[in-house]
Design an enzyme around this catalytic site. Structure first.
Site, PDB file in Angstrom:
ATOM      1  N   LEU A  67       7.332   3.674   9.998  1.00  0.00           N
ATOM      2  CA  LEU A  67       6.505   3.211   8.883  1.00  0.00           C
ATOM      3  C   LEU A  67       5.286   2.496   9.459  1.00  0.00           C
ATOM      4  CD1 LEU A  67       8.799   1.639   6.102  1.00  0.00           C
ATOM      5  CD2 LEU A  67       7.242   3.582   5.860  1.00  0.00           C
ATOM      6  N   ASP A  68       4.105   2.800   8.935  1.00  0.00           N
ATOM      7  CA  ASP A  68       2.896   2.117   9.377  1.00  0.00           C
ATOM      8  C   ASP A  68       2.983   0.623   9.049  1.00  0.00           C
ATOM      9  OD1 ASP A  68       1.730   4.444  10.287  1.00  0.00           O
ATOM     10  OD2 ASP A  68       0.770   4.886   8.366  1.00  0.00           O
ATOM     11  N   PRO A  69       2.226  -0.213   9.781  1.00  0.00           N
ATOM     12  CA  PRO A  69       2.282  -1.663   9.515  1.00  0.00           C
ATOM     13  C   PRO A  69       2.002  -2.049   8.064  1.00  0.00           C
ATOM     14  CG  PRO A  69       1.190  -1.255  11.599  1.00  0.00           C
ATOM     15  CD  PRO A  69       1.437   0.095  10.982  1.00  0.00           C
ATOM     16  N   MET A  70       1.066  -1.368   7.391  1.00  0.00           N
ATOM     17  CA  MET A  70       0.734  -1.743   6.012  1.00  0.00           C
ATOM     18  C   MET A  70       1.832  -1.350   5.024  1.00  0.00           C
ATOM     19  SD  MET A  70      -2.000   1.102   4.641  1.00  0.00           S
ATOM     20  CE  MET A  70      -1.595   0.869   2.917  1.00  0.00           C
ATOM     21  N   ALA A  71       2.696  -0.414   5.419  1.00  0.00           N
ATOM     22  CA  ALA A  71       3.727   0.094   4.508  1.00  0.00           C
ATOM     23  C   ALA A  71       4.944  -0.822   4.470  1.00  0.00           C
ATOM     24  CB  ALA A  71       4.144   1.494   4.927  1.00  0.00           C
TER      25      ALA A  71
END
Length: 304
Positions: A49-53
């Site tokens: 998962l990307d950091p913003m997610a």
């Protein structure tokens, strides 16, 4: 005289931990923290998962790390907010703005046009991942090549978007926000869907927010925050329950289970894909797949 060393903490049992990942952390950050509170280095994750997610991140503990490559192949579901009106370097809100549409063009984006664009991005499609994705180009991650100043061209890949349902549309002064639920195959980039939807409408687009709600059979209902897990470090599912939840099940009699323990092949199960082999005591022995009339162990899950 030196004081005696404290006794070593016993290794935790194998299984899965379902984390509700917070924003601002990489998947590796979550693994590093889990290693501390679970008391083992043997921790991995399925599906970055990307950091913003935020949302469901499946962690494997001890022998359950062997399951992760197979779990990562499963379908996933997301709640997403797409912003139409500008494109960014990363195809999400964390990147620098590349181009912004003029106000008139954004005002002219109609709900029907959005629906048509969504329909074109549903089903079996060819998708070009973001240039800053983790896709490997000649053995090196695309994002690493971008950071090194290289021009990155990623060929399109087949992915499946099983569901792309618009939940709401908000027309703001300089952009349009689209809330949607996306159910897709592994390897699908929701930020690329946002980029391509905006490009198709002629105004550009990027991903504003993303929350993963399911990975295969694992949902937010089973997930705990990192703070909750640090306070009470425990598995969400033990190894047997994890395999039973995620894969078709084949129960073996004592003789057949003994053959598996001795590394022997057994007759095919007639099941599609990867499945779990369970002994008569209900404990999982291996993941297996049918091949040329026999059941071949793909991953052995017996204790070392």
């Amino acid at each position: 005289m030196s004081s005696p060393k404290p006794p070593r903490r016993p290794a935790p049992p194998p299984g899965l931990v379902i984390v509700d990942k917070p924003a601002g952390m990489t998947s590796h950050d979550v693994v590093a923290r889990a290693r501390r509170f679970m008391g083992t280095r043997k921790v991995g994750h399925a599906g970055t998962l990307d950091p913003m997610a935020t949302g469901v991140l499946v962690l494997g503990i001890e022998r359950a790390t062997k399951l992760l490559g197979h779990l990562a192949l499963d379908r996933k579901t997301y709640l997403a907010t797409l912003s139409l009106g500008s494109s960014t370097t990363t195809d999400d809100a964390e990147g620098e703005v590349l181009a912004s549409a003029d106000t008139k063009a954004v005002e002219d984006v109609e709900d029907g046009a959005i629906a048509n664009g969504v329909a074109k991005l549903t089903g079996d499609i060819q998708q070009v991942p973001s240039a800053v994705s983790a896709v490997k180009i000649d053995g090196k991650r695309a994002y690493a090549r971008v950071r090194a100043g290289e021009d990155v061209v990623i060929p399109p890949r087949p992915v499946t978007v099983y569901r792309f349902d618009v939940l709401g549309i908000r027309h703001e002064e300089d952009h349009v926000e689209v809330d949607a639920v996306v159910e897709c195959s592994s390897g699908t980039y929701v930020r690329a869907l946002a980029r391509d939807l905006g490009a198709g409408l002629g105004v550009g687009g990027h991903l504003q927010a993303l929350r993963r709600t399911t990975v295969g059979p694992f949902t937010l209902a089973k997930a705990k925050t990192l703070d909750q897990l640090e306070e009470t470090p425990e598995l969400s599912l033990d190894l047997d329950a994890a395999v039973a939840a995620a894969f078709p099940r084949r129960d073996l009699d004592a003789a057949t289970a003994k053959a598996i323990r001795h590394g022997q092949r057994i007759p095919a199960a007639g099941l599609e894909g990867t499945y779990g082999l369970f002994g008569p005591d209900g404990r999982v022995l291996a993941l297996a797949a049918d091949e040329q009339g026999v059941s071949k162990a793909v991953v052995v899950l017996l204790p070392a």
